[in-house]
Structure formats: C-alpha cells, structure tokens
Design a protein around this motif. Structure first.
Motif, PDB file in Angstrom:
ATOM      1  N   ARG A 154      -1.871  14.574   7.905  1.00  0.00           N
ATOM      2  CA  ARG A 154      -2.031  14.917   6.494  1.00  0.00           C
ATOM      3  C   ARG A 154      -2.813  13.819   5.781  1.00  0.00           C
ATOM      4  O   ARG A 154      -2.918  12.702   6.263  1.00  0.00           O
ATOM      5  N   ARG A 155      -3.344  14.170   4.622  1.00  0.00           N
ATOM      6  CA  ARG A 155      -4.151  13.232   3.838  1.00  0.00           C
ATOM      7  C   ARG A 155      -3.335  11.968   3.529  1.00  0.00           C
ATOM      8  O   ARG A 155      -2.145  12.035   3.238  1.00  0.00           O
ATOM      9  N   ASN A 156      -4.012  10.828   3.600  1.00  0.00           N
ATOM     10  CA  ASN A 156      -3.439   9.505   3.303  1.00  0.00           C
ATOM     11  C   ASN A 156      -2.385   9.055   4.308  1.00  0.00           C
ATOM     12  O   ASN A 156      -1.591   8.163   4.025  1.00  0.00           O
ATOM     13  N   ALA A 157      -2.363   9.661   5.492  1.00  0.00           N
ATOM     14  CA  ALA A 157      -1.408   9.253   6.513  1.00  0.00           C
ATOM     15  C   ALA A 157      -1.851   7.979   7.230  1.00  0.00           C
ATOM     16  O   ALA A 157      -1.020   7.237   7.758  1.00  0.00           O
ATOM     17  N   LEU A 158      -3.163   7.724   7.291  1.00  0.00           N
ATOM     18  CA  LEU A 158      -3.670   6.546   7.992  1.00  0.00           C
ATOM     19  C   LEU A 158      -3.436   5.293   7.153  1.00  0.00           C
ATOM     20  O   LEU A 158      -3.695   5.301   5.950  1.00  0.00           O
ATOM     21  N   PRO A 159      -2.944   4.222   7.761  1.00  0.00           N
ATOM     22  CA  PRO A 159      -2.726   2.982   7.000  1.00  0.00           C
ATOM     23  C   PRO A 159      -4.046   2.381   6.544  1.00  0.00           C
ATOM     24  O   PRO A 159      -5.015   2.332   7.308  1.00  0.00           O
ATOM     25  N   VAL A 201       0.852  -1.184   0.000  1.00  0.00           N
ATOM     26  CA  VAL A 201       0.000   0.000   0.000  1.00  0.00           C
ATOM     27  C   VAL A 201       0.888   1.234   0.000  1.00  0.00           C
ATOM     28  O   VAL A 201       1.900   1.285   0.699  1.00  0.00           O
ATOM     29  N   ALA A 202       0.523   2.218  -0.826  1.00  0.00           N
ATOM     30  CA  ALA A 202       1.312   3.446  -0.947  1.00  0.00           C
ATOM     31  C   ALA A 202       1.559   4.072   0.418  1.00  0.00           C
ATOM     32  O   ALA A 202       0.660   4.182   1.244  1.00  0.00           O
ATOM     33  N   GLY A 203       2.825   4.459   0.649  1.00  0.00           N
ATOM     34  CA  GLY A 203       3.182   5.133   1.880  1.00  0.00           C
ATOM     35  C   GLY A 203       3.639   4.221   2.997  1.00  0.00           C
ATOM     36  O   GLY A 203       4.091   4.694   4.036  1.00  0.00           O
ATOM     37  N   THR A 204       3.525   2.886   2.796  1.00  0.00           N
ATOM     38  CA  THR A 204       3.937   1.966   3.846  1.00  0.00           C
ATOM     39  C   THR A 204       5.428   1.663   3.739  1.00  0.00           C
ATOM     40  O   THR A 204       6.044   1.834   2.691  1.00  0.00           O
ATOM     41  N   ASP A 205       5.982   1.165   4.819  1.00  0.00           N
ATOM     42  CA  ASP A 205       7.404   0.877   4.912  1.00  0.00           C
ATOM     43  C   ASP A 205       7.762  -0.335   4.048  1.00  0.00           C
ATOM     44  O   ASP A 205       7.197  -1.412   4.234  1.00  0.00           O
ATOM     45  N   PRO A 206       8.696  -0.200   3.070  1.00  0.00           N
ATOM     46  CA  PRO A 206       9.045  -1.333   2.220  1.00  0.00           C
ATOM     47  C   PRO A 206       9.647  -2.497   2.995  1.00  0.00           C
ATOM     48  O   PRO A 206       9.424  -3.664   2.644  1.00  0.00           O
ATOM     49  N   LEU A 207      10.395  -2.210   4.057  1.00  0.00           N
ATOM     50  CA  LEU A 207      10.972  -3.296   4.849  1.00  0.00           C
ATOM     51  C   LEU A 207       9.884  -4.039   5.630  1.00  0.00           C
ATOM     52  O   LEU A 207       9.931  -5.268   5.768  1.00  0.00           O
ATOM     53  N   GLY A 208       8.902  -3.292   6.115  1.00  0.00           N
ATOM     54  CA  GLY A 208       7.776  -3.929   6.795  1.00  0.00           C
ATOM     55  C   GLY A 208       6.963  -4.783   5.843  1.00  0.00           C
ATOM     56  O   GLY A 208       6.488  -5.863   6.214  1.00  0.00           O
TER      57      GLY A 208
END
Length: 564
Positions: A523-528, A97-104
């Motif tokens: 900010r917008r889209n900050a929530l997972p 999902v956009a904005g999430t941690d790639p390592l996670g």
C-alpha cells in the motif's frame, strides 16, 4: 541582503542572526493549532535569550551538547538559538517518520544520545509523550513548552567561529545515522551562498513546510528566512502530508517568492492541487525560486508541475533543480536564478551499467537526466571531471564543508580527506553542469558487472506509468542463490498484479539485464523513507528479511503464482 562580516571577510553568523536581527522588520509565521502565528525575528531573539537562564540551570554551557528534536514551531526555534547562546553545540536528532515503530524510533534516539552525551534532550511535548519514560538512563528530557522565558536573560556566550556549533543527525537513506559537525563559519558561508543564489531581498516572502530536522528545512527554510530578513511562513510536514495542496495554496495566498521541496513532494502536491482546487487564493506568478532537491530530479516531474500549475501562474524558470547534502551544510550546485531547468538525453541501458552515452531523444533506450546546475560560489568540484565517459564519484571542496562525523573517526577518515568530501554519490559533468544520478550504494554486482539500481527502478516506474519514487529493488539470497525482489507501492487501486510484475521484469531485463524473481505489492507509504522522502533501501531489505511488510499481493516471476 548584505550580511555583517568578520575580520576575515566571511559572514559572521552570530552578528547577523543575533545582533542584526534585533533590528529586522520582517517576521516568522509559524503554523500552530490550525493557523499562522507571527513573531518578529527581533522578538524571537529576545525570547531565546530569556530562555538561556533555565538552560544554564540544566547544565547547558560552553563545551556541552544539547540534543534537540527540531519539529517545526516557535518552541524549537527558541530552543535552538537559546542553546547556542549558552555556548553549547546542538545535536539535531531525526524526527520520527510517519508509520515507523515508536519503540524503534526511541531506540534510535537512545543510540544517538549514547554517542552525543548531551546534558539534556529537548523536544515538543507531544513527541516526548509518545516516547518511553524515561527515554534514556542518564539523559534528562524537557519539552519546549516547559522552558520558562525570563525577561532579559544573561549575556550570550556563543560558540566561536571554528567551534562545532551544530551536529546534523540524519535518518539515513543508506544506513546508521551519522552526525555532521558544522561550525558557525561553515553555516554562515552556506547561508550567504543561498542568499546570493536566490537574490533574496528584505520585504519578500518565503513559504516552507520542510522538516527542520533535515538540512533543507533548517538551512534552506528556517535559517535562510532569518538570515535574509524575509517574512517566512513555516508550515509543518504533518500538514503537508495531510493536505499536499496547502504548499501551493500558501504560496499563492501570501504571494511567496521563495520555497523549496523534494521532487516527490512536487509531484504529489502538483497533482493534488489540480485535482482538488479549481482556483488558488492568489497567483504563483511571483514565485521566483523553488529549489528542488534532496533526491534525484526527474524531468517528467518538472514538466508535470509546469503543465499542472502553469494555469495558476507557475513559471518554468522558477523551478531550480539543485544538488546538496548535509556534509556540505546544504547546497553544492544549483540551477541559476531565472534559468530554465535543462537535461541531457542518455542511453538508459548504458547508464545502468555506469557508462555515459549521449543519444538522440528518439533513441529507443533514451532517458533524460536533469542538470543540477553549476557549483555554487565557494565550492570546487573535484570530480566528476568534464569528458569522463563513465559515472564518477562526486567529490568537492567547500567553504561550508562539515568538519567530519561526530564520534566517528573511521567514517570521517573514509569520506573527508585533505578538505575534500567523497559524497558516495555518482554523476557526470557536461558544460560545467553537474548531473547527479544516485549513490554508489545503489550499485550491485551481477555476473561481474555493476548495475545501478535506481536507473532500473526508474525504467520500471516509467514502463508501468507509476509515480516516480514508489519502487525499490532489494537483492538477497534464497537457498544460497541470488534473489532479486521488487517492492512496489500501488495504493489501494485495482490493478493486474501479474501484468505489472511481468512488465517490471521486462523493464529490469531490458535496462539492466537483471532477472527479477518476485514483485511484492504494498500500500501507499508502506516503504520506509527519510523525512525528505528518500526510500531507505537498507531498511527495506531489513524489513523484508524480517517479514515486517504486509503485502497487498506477491507475484513470483519464475512460476505462475500470485498470493494476496
């Protein structure tokens, strides 16, 4: 169209998607490098068969599993069918999902592979390039682009009707990802059901941008177009996120009859389309089925869409609110074709307490709950029952029901009992229509009472004039005392944070008798979120506890303080 049937009268998945598709005249049109690229369903089947020789050299065979990150595109479509042609079960892994941690995200894929034990993981080259190398100690990876397509290919060895053919892993709005096991029989029953629901006909057009890693995008998008011999334009979630108006522009430009999306996507796309486009490259009048689901549907979202897009020809009856989930393959209930969406008006305060009380529209606590329609053919709704005065768990029996959760007997035994699924969702039934309200996980206990958080969040959004689906309540404790935080996306707009916080506190108290302790503005889209747009409350709680949010402002309600 009429699907080929097996000896027991049920649709035969492989005969239709593989055998019959060789004579289909329509095509799939994939968004690739900034434009649509066409391939007939017949050619797609042939290319998939040509890929099987290399997959077999990688060890893909009957009884094995292949992990695939189903990003929208021809490579993923070929890999999916080719894996099935080798006799393997496909495990569909969540997209990042956009904005999430790639390592996670990489760790999430590793955990799923530990459970699934696939012989190989297939994904787009760009996805693999963003992952650690190696991704997994024992599972090799290959890109779609690296798979050779031979001419011909060995004879397919497809899974049997009652074998596990597909394992749908979700990003999860409620916790650890779980893999729903689906048989060819269950998938075929769902695709046949969707065809009857939309009265799909060859020669018609579909448009879909939904992610194939999600049940609505795969079964309601890719496989439905394939099953129905319908030319379908497959855009991508990335293109939609960059430019939401492309959804309705594509529908108008190509004269589409079918589409699907979430209420959040509908709200955003309708508003952006009206703001950015004075005209569309065609009409929306021919659109006959826009299935709206994946999360609770708010009446105001439907009304705004019709008001905004009606000038371009969108008809109210084209919008089809529905309810479904991966455990049922996809759809469980849906508004009948050509019926206008409907709602009932209930007391929002009673609803937040789990009680059902019908009221007049002018009642001071009135809220509208949208019907998701009657059950689809082949479904039996066990609960809720008509006449119940409280929210009840949604439980159903279905010909397209999953066989359970892969490698997770405990959760399978908890939710699947004697052919009936306990969904974990809550709702009520009036006049044979299901009105889903939310998940039992969204209930918290306060002072011995159960309070449904999503209804409180909806009241907060309405009171502040916010878009639906931009808030979430998180309960925790501080210094041993209960603590309730509102996480709220407001974008970069200049707002009076104290005024919004106090308005939110008032709405929380009046609707759920909840005392709000603080508001955290983001900010917008900050929530997972999941790929379908649902806010992941469990991840919000985790990220808040770990201090991983970057607030625009924080307002404490028990004192006159605000920090930025």
């Amino acid at each position: 169209m009429t699907a080929s049937s097996s000896v027991d009268g049920l649709p035969d998945l492989w005969q239709h998607l593989v055998g019959d598709a060789r004579s289909f005249e329509s095509c799939a049109r994939f968004w690739v490098d900034g434009s649509y690229s066409s391939v007939t369903w017949a050619d797609l089947v042939a290319e998939a068969q040509g890929t099987t020789a290399e997959l077999r050299r990688l060890g893909v065979a009957p009884g094995t599993r292949v992990a695939i990150v189903l990003s929208n595109g021809p490579g993923a479509a070929r890999a999916l069918l080719a894996s099935w042609m080798c006799g393997a079960a496909v495990g569909s892994l969540p997209v990042r999902v956009a904005g999430t941690d790639p390592l996670g995200y990489a760790e999430q894929l590793r955990a799923i592979c530990d459970q699934l034990e696939p012989v190989v993981l297939l994904a787009d080259s760009e996805i693999l390039a963003s992952m650690p190398d190696p991704l997994h100690a024992t599972v090799g990876t290959r890109s779609f682009q690296s798979l050779a397509i031979d001419r011909g290919g060995p004879e397919p060895r497809l899974p049997g009707n009652d074998d596990v053919a597909f394992i749908q892993y979700s990003s999860g709005s409620t916790g650890t990802p779980k893999g729903c096991m689906l048989t060819p029989r269950a998938i075929a029953a769902q695709l046949d059901m969707l065809a009857k629901l939309t009265v799909a006909e060859p020669g018609e057009i579909g448009v879909s941008w939904l992610p194939w890693s999600h049940d609505m995008g795969l079964f309601g998008g890719l496989l439905s177009g394939w099953w129905n011999d319908v030319t379908t334009y497959y855009s991508t979630p990335q293109r939609f996120l960059m430019s939401p108006r492309t959804w309705f522009e594509d529908i108008a430009r190509y004269g589409a009859h079918y589409t699907a999306g979430s209420p959040t996507a509908l709200q955003v796309a309708a508003r952006v389309t009206v703001l950015r486009a004075k005209t569309l490259p065609g009409s929306l009048e021919q659109l006959k089925a826009a299935i709206i689901g994946a999360e609770r549907v708010h009446w105001e979202v439907l009304e705004d869409a019709v008001e905004s897009l009606g000038r371009f020809g969108l008809r109210r009856e084209a919008l089809m609110p529905a309810y479904g989930l991966a455990e049922g393959t996809l759809a469980v209930t849906a508004t009948p074709l050509n019926d206008k969406p409907s709602y009932v008006t209930v007391d929002s305060i009673a609803l937040a307490a789990g009680e059902l009380s019908l009221v007049e529209p002018d009642h001071p606590a009135a809220t509208k709950v949208v019907s998701a329609g009657p059950v689809c053919p082949g479904m039996e709704l066990i609960e809720p029952r008509p006449g119940q005065q409280r929210l009840a768990p949604i439980r159903f029996r279905s010909v397209s029901l999953a066989s359970g959760y892969y490698g997770d007997k405990a959760r399978t035994d908890e939710h699947f009992r004697d052919g009936v699924l306990d969904t974990g969702d809550l709702g009520f039934v009036i006049d044979d229509h299901l009105y889903p309200v939310g998940r039992s996980d969204d209930m918290i206990s306060v002072g011995g009472r159960n309070v449904y958080l999503r209804e409180v969040e909806s009241a907060i959004e309405t009171a502040n004039g916010l878009r639906f689906g931009c808030t979430t309540l998180v309960d925790s404790s501080r210094s041993g005392q209960p603590w309730l935080t509102l996480l709220l996306e407001t974008g970069g707009a200049r707002i009076d944070h104290r005024a919004v916080a106090e308005c939110s506190a008032g709405a929380a108290m009046s609707t759920g008798a909840l005392e709000l302790d603080e508001c955290v503005f983001l900010r917008r889209n900050a929530l997972p979120r999941t790929p379908s747009g649902k806010i992941q409350r469990h991840r919000c709680k985790q990220q808040l506890a770990e201090g991983r949010f970057t607030p625009v402002a924080v307002v404490q309600l028990d004192e006159q303080t605000e920090s930025a």
